[in-house]
Design a protein around this motif. Sequence first.
Motif, short mmCIF file in Angstrom:
data_model
loop_
_atom_site.label_atom_id
_atom_site.label_comp_id
_atom_site.label_asym_id
_atom_site.label_seq_id
_atom_site.Cartn_x
_atom_site.Cartn_y
_atom_site.Cartn_z
N THR A 116 -4.64 -2.91 1.95
CA THR A 116 -3.54 -3.22 2.80
C THR A 116 -2.74 -4.17 2.25
O THR A 116 -1.19 -3.80 2.30
N THR A 117 -3.00 -5.15 1.43
CA THR A 117 -1.99 -5.95 0.76
C THR A 117 -1.20 -5.28 -0.42
O THR A 117 -0.17 -5.40 -0.48
N PHE A 118 -1.99 -4.25 -1.06
CA PHE A 118 -1.22 -3.68 -1.92
C PHE A 118 -0.25 -2.69 -1.52
O PHE A 118 0.72 -2.76 -2.24
N GLN A 148 -2.55 -6.05 10.67
CA GLN A 148 -2.43 -6.61 9.49
C GLN A 148 -1.41 -5.86 8.93
O GLN A 148 -0.41 -6.45 8.09
N LEU A 149 -1.45 -4.49 8.84
CA LEU A 149 -0.07 -3.85 7.83
C LEU A 149 1.04 -3.96 8.56
O LEU A 149 2.21 -4.03 7.71
N ALA A 156 7.35 -7.46 3.82
CA ALA A 156 7.99 -6.85 2.81
C ALA A 156 9.26 -6.16 3.21
O ALA A 156 10.15 -5.62 2.36
N GLY A 157 9.63 -6.32 4.53
CA GLY A 157 10.84 -5.80 4.86
C GLY A 157 10.84 -3.83 4.92
O GLY A 157 12.06 -3.51 4.55
N ARG A 282 0.81 -13.50 -3.55
CA ARG A 282 2.16 -13.07 -2.83
C ARG A 282 2.56 -11.62 -2.97
O ARG A 282 2.10 -11.12 -3.83
N LEU A 283 3.45 -11.17 -2.20
CA LEU A 283 4.03 -9.83 -2.39
C LEU A 283 4.64 -9.69 -3.63
O LEU A 283 4.66 -8.32 -4.02
N GLU A 284 5.22 -10.50 -4.36
CA GLU A 284 5.73 -10.41 -5.53
C GLU A 284 4.88 -10.45 -6.51
O GLU A 284 5.22 -9.93 -7.88
#
Length: 518
Positions: A116-118, A148-149, A156-157, A282-284
Amino acid sequence: MATFGTLSDRLTETFRNLRTKGKLTPADVDGTVREIRRALLDADVALSVVKDFTAKVRERALGDEVNKALNPAQQVVQIVNEELVQILGGEQRRLQFAKTAPTVIMLAGLQGSGKTTFAGKLAKQLEGEGHTPLLVAADLQRPNAVNQLQVVAEQAGATVYAPEPGNGVGDPVKVSRDGVDYARRQQHDVVIIDTAGRLGVDAELMKQASDIRKAVDPDEVLFVIDATIGQDAVNVAKAFQEGVDFTGVVLSKLDGDARGGAALSVASLTGRPIIFASTGERLEDLEPFHPDRMASRILDLGDILTLIEQAQQAFDEDEAMKMAEKLATEQFTLEDFLDQLQQMKKMGSMKKMLGMLPGMGQMKQQLDDFDEREIDRTEAIIRSMTPGERRNPKVLNGSRRLRIARGSGMTVTDVNQLVARFDQAAKMMKTVARGGTPNIPGMGAVPGMGRPGASSKRGKKGKSSAGSRSGNPAKRAAENAGVAQTSTPTGSGFGLGGGAKAPTEADLAEIQKLFGKS
């Protein structure tokens, strides 16, 4: 990177012992291969991969390419590097997009592997590349997986398609199929399907994932695997390959394991390339996987290309040009330095960036001791100044420095150190920007870089006048030691403590190159 910390340390130590030998004997090669085998096994690399890898290294190390080499030790390091690249996949493989949108990407893996994070990280990266991704919530088993998603998608926008609440309610196959149709109608060019995982490999998990694959016919099936699970990574990967099959691998949690044997095993045993590496929370923190760069990191040879790419993403080119002009015209201020600090923070962890420099594995203790919050403290001091004080630090008298120290929660000594270091660094950067050679405190004379026209006699005279002339040998030695000690500055580059290390000639050349000086 913490992932290969143990393996990198073992291999670096092995090659350090090898470099002391002018010529390698078969016994030297066998001893080196033996140490490499132990290092790989300790790193949880699969036994079959270790046997194949060490056999190839030994065969090549005993061949003519090493025997006829001017530096046999370096040649062995090169062989190990090339073989590491091969077992990591050989060449980088990018995502393959469909000729007709939307491109469907299905994620598979065990529960807790980071799917999910990926999904959110990939969506954010694709958004930055101009795509319009849609996240499909097909994990309807795990509690709150849909929620969560949705949270990750919002960060992430990206848009999320979640018609079912989850928590055991809904048909994941129907949701996946309808999600692709929805993306086609709403003109999303990429669909990322987040499927359910289990705590272990089971028939129900495989059947559900296989049914989803048949229903949506994805262009990519990415197998997300936790890099910290060790030897079990091979069994899990083979089970998913037989049950669902996948086109690429994503290594998650690469920042949390010092062994990392999963990365060296999965690509080699499954024949599927590693496409992405997740290196943080982090998403980055998502990198395209480059086998050659990863091999260089493992062998402590650095990863300058990735560092440059991250810098290009974080730093604005126009702003960099303006900054270079300010340096050349002596207009660089603490406000400009604050802007540079903020852009550096966009690049992520300073420890991770420093770890990409060649040879930093030998400074592991210094890296571990580095305090990431020191940048925040420096920023707090600058922000406690008025705009006028940032532009002209010369106005900072005692009362102003006391006010700044109280406002930032630091001490007056910390403020004094920051101002002193800023003055030194600004002078050095201005000199380099003009193509000159700076006078660096604590650094001896650089051969061939002296001031044109300066006589050697004058240089010798200056050198002798700096030392003690006492006739008492003990007193003369003590006084000379005191001069040497006081001539070396203390404190970090712009920081608030620690010993400063003078830049090398190569560092100065790099700085000069950044400012467009040849």
